[in-house]
Write a protein that holds these residues in place. Structure first.
Motif, PDB file in Angstrom:
ATOM      1  N   SER A  14       0.828  -1.194   0.000  1.00  0.00           N
ATOM      2  CA  SER A  14       0.000   0.000   0.000  1.00  0.00           C
ATOM      3  C   SER A  14       0.869   1.254   0.000  1.00  0.00           C
ATOM      4  N   SER A  15       1.958   1.229   0.751  1.00  0.00           N
ATOM      5  CA  SER A  15       2.867   2.379   0.780  1.00  0.00           C
ATOM      6  C   SER A  15       3.478   2.617  -0.596  1.00  0.00           C
ATOM      7  N   GLU A  16       3.827   1.539  -1.281  1.00  0.00           N
ATOM      8  CA  GLU A  16       4.367   1.672  -2.635  1.00  0.00           C
ATOM      9  C   GLU A  16       3.318   2.254  -3.575  1.00  0.00           C
ATOM     10  N   GLN A  17       2.077   1.804  -3.426  1.00  0.00           N
ATOM     11  CA  GLN A  17       0.992   2.337  -4.252  1.00  0.00           C
ATOM     12  C   GLN A  17       0.785   3.819  -3.952  1.00  0.00           C
ATOM     13  N   LEU A  18       0.873   4.193  -2.688  1.00  0.00           N
ATOM     14  CA  LEU A  18       0.702   5.585  -2.307  1.00  0.00           C
ATOM     15  C   LEU A  18       1.803   6.441  -2.925  1.00  0.00           C
ATOM     16  N   GLU A  19       3.032   5.972  -2.871  1.00  0.00           N
ATOM     17  CA  GLU A  19       4.147   6.713  -3.481  1.00  0.00           C
ATOM     18  C   GLU A  19       3.947   6.850  -4.986  1.00  0.00           C
ATOM     19  N   ALA A  20       3.510   5.780  -5.633  1.00  0.00           N
ATOM     20  CA  ALA A  20       3.264   5.826  -7.079  1.00  0.00           C
ATOM     21  C   ALA A  20       2.117   6.784  -7.398  1.00  0.00           C
ATOM     22  N   VAL A  25      -0.036  11.947  -9.403  1.00  0.00           N
ATOM     23  CA  VAL A  25      -0.782  13.179  -9.141  1.00  0.00           C
ATOM     24  C   VAL A  25       0.032  14.402  -9.542  1.00  0.00           C
ATOM     25  N   SER A  26       1.335  14.341  -9.309  1.00  0.00           N
ATOM     26  CA  SER A  26       2.177  15.501  -9.622  1.00  0.00           C
ATOM     27  C   SER A  26       2.190  15.819 -11.115  1.00  0.00           C
ATOM     28  N   LYS A  27       1.767  14.871 -11.950  1.00  0.00           N
ATOM     29  CA  LYS A  27       1.781  15.057 -13.397  1.00  0.00           C
ATOM     30  C   LYS A  27       0.382  15.248 -13.992  1.00  0.00           C
ATOM     31  N   ASP A  28      -0.650  15.160 -13.145  1.00  0.00           N
ATOM     32  CA  ASP A  28      -2.030  15.186 -13.634  1.00  0.00           C
ATOM     33  C   ASP A  28      -2.789  16.350 -12.989  1.00  0.00           C
ATOM     34  N   GLN A  32      -5.122  16.703  -9.561  1.00  0.00           N
ATOM     35  CA  GLN A  32      -4.749  17.634  -8.497  1.00  0.00           C
ATOM     36  C   GLN A  32      -5.960  18.452  -8.051  1.00  0.00           C
ATOM     37  N   VAL A  33      -6.723  18.939  -9.007  1.00  0.00           N
ATOM     38  CA  VAL A  33      -7.919  19.714  -8.695  1.00  0.00           C
ATOM     39  C   VAL A  33      -8.932  18.842  -7.955  1.00  0.00           C
ATOM     40  N   ALA A  34      -9.119  17.625  -8.433  1.00  0.00           N
ATOM     41  CA  ALA A  34     -10.082  16.721  -7.799  1.00  0.00           C
ATOM     42  C   ALA A  34      -9.683  16.439  -6.350  1.00  0.00           C
ATOM     43  N   ILE A  35      -8.389  16.267  -6.103  1.00  0.00           N
ATOM     44  CA  ILE A  35      -7.931  16.005  -4.738  1.00  0.00           C
ATOM     45  C   ILE A  35      -8.110  17.241  -3.867  1.00  0.00           C
ATOM     46  N   LYS A  36      -7.819  18.405  -4.416  1.00  0.00           N
ATOM     47  CA  LYS A  36      -8.026  19.641  -3.648  1.00  0.00           C
ATOM     48  C   LYS A  36      -9.485  19.802  -3.255  1.00  0.00           C
ATOM     49  N   ASN A  37     -10.393  19.319  -4.101  1.00  0.00           N
ATOM     50  CA  ASN A  37     -11.825  19.445  -3.834  1.00  0.00           C
ATOM     51  C   ASN A  37     -12.383  18.294  -3.003  1.00  0.00           C
ATOM     52  N   ALA A  38     -11.598  17.253  -2.787  1.00  0.00           N
ATOM     53  CA  ALA A  38     -12.060  16.106  -1.998  1.00  0.00           C
ATOM     54  C   ALA A  38     -12.250  16.534  -0.545  1.00  0.00           C
ATOM     55  N   THR A  39     -13.291  15.983   0.069  1.00  0.00           N
ATOM     56  CA  THR A  39     -13.590  16.348   1.456  1.00  0.00           C
ATOM     57  C   THR A  39     -13.266  15.250   2.453  1.00  0.00           C
ATOM     58  N   SER A  40     -12.761  14.105   1.969  1.00  0.00           N
ATOM     59  CA  SER A  40     -12.438  13.016   2.884  1.00  0.00           C
ATOM     60  C   SER A  40     -11.363  12.121   2.275  1.00  0.00           C
ATOM     61  N   ASN A  41     -10.730  11.337   3.136  1.00  0.00           N
ATOM     62  CA  ASN A  41      -9.754  10.362   2.668  1.00  0.00           C
ATOM     63  C   ASN A  41     -10.408   9.313   1.784  1.00  0.00           C
ATOM     64  N   GLU A  42     -11.665   9.004   2.059  1.00  0.00           N
ATOM     65  CA  GLU A  42     -12.379   8.027   1.243  1.00  0.00           C
ATOM     66  C   GLU A  42     -12.514   8.524  -0.189  1.00  0.00           C
ATOM     67  N   SER A  66      -1.693  17.697   1.829  1.00  0.00           N
ATOM     68  CA  SER A  66      -0.963  18.853   1.316  1.00  0.00           C
ATOM     69  C   SER A  66       0.447  18.486   0.898  1.00  0.00           C
ATOM     70  N   GLU A  67       0.965  17.378   1.388  1.00  0.00           N
ATOM     71  CA  GLU A  67       2.309  16.946   1.026  1.00  0.00           C
ATOM     72  C   GLU A  67       2.325  16.195  -0.301  1.00  0.00           C
ATOM     73  N   LEU A  68       1.206  16.108  -0.970  1.00  0.00           N
ATOM     74  CA  LEU A  68       1.168  15.437  -2.254  1.00  0.00           C
ATOM     75  C   LEU A  68       1.789  16.293  -3.340  1.00  0.00           C
ATOM     76  N   GLU A  69       2.378  17.409  -2.937  1.00  0.00           N
ATOM     77  CA  GLU A  69       3.088  18.305  -3.854  1.00  0.00           C
ATOM     78  C   GLU A  69       2.187  18.774  -4.980  1.00  0.00           C
ATOM     79  N   LEU A  70       0.990  19.194  -4.592  1.00  0.00           N
ATOM     80  CA  LEU A  70       0.044  19.720  -5.575  1.00  0.00           C
ATOM     81  C   LEU A  70       0.486  21.103  -6.000  1.00  0.00           C
ATOM     82  N   GLU A  71       0.395  21.361  -7.283  1.00  0.00           N
ATOM     83  CA  GLU A  71       0.762  22.668  -7.783  1.00  0.00           C
ATOM     84  C   GLU A  71      -0.327  23.663  -7.424  1.00  0.00           C
ATOM     85  N   GLU A  72       0.080  24.870  -7.074  1.00  0.00           N
ATOM     86  CA  GLU A  72      -0.889  25.926  -6.731  1.00  0.00           C
ATOM     87  C   GLU A  72      -1.372  26.598  -7.990  1.00  0.00           C
TER      88      GLU A  72
END
Length: 72
Positions: A14-20, A25-28, A32-42, A66-72
């Motif tokens: 799971s940790s490897e999947q999270l890193e991948a 996300v850093s390229k999409d 990034q927008v969808a994650i910024k708009n997400a209201t839960s971990n689910e 916030s550590e997902l290195e999302l571009e502002e």
């Protein structure tokens, strides 16, 4: 109940999947927008699944979104 070795292997995978997923996300920008708009971990886990990643919600809870290195 899964044994200790099984739980450790699942956590590592799971940790490897999270890193991948973070790398993906850093390229999409749309993701990034969808994650910024997400209201839960689910919701973030569901976005990961849609992108082809299997993310453990417990691991995600330990990750600061916030550590997902999302571009502002």
């Amino acid at each position: 109940m899964p044994n200790y070795k099984s739980r450790v292997l699942n956590h590592i995978m799971s940790s490897e999947q999270l890193e991948a997923f973070v790398a993906h996300v850093s390229k999409d920008e749309a993701l990034q927008v969808a994650i910024k708009n997400a209201t839960s971990n689910e919701e973030v886990a569901a976005l990961a699944k849609q992108a082809g990643f299997v993310i453990n919600i417990e691991d995600l809870a330990n990750e600061d979104i916030s550590e997902l290195e999302l571009e502002e």
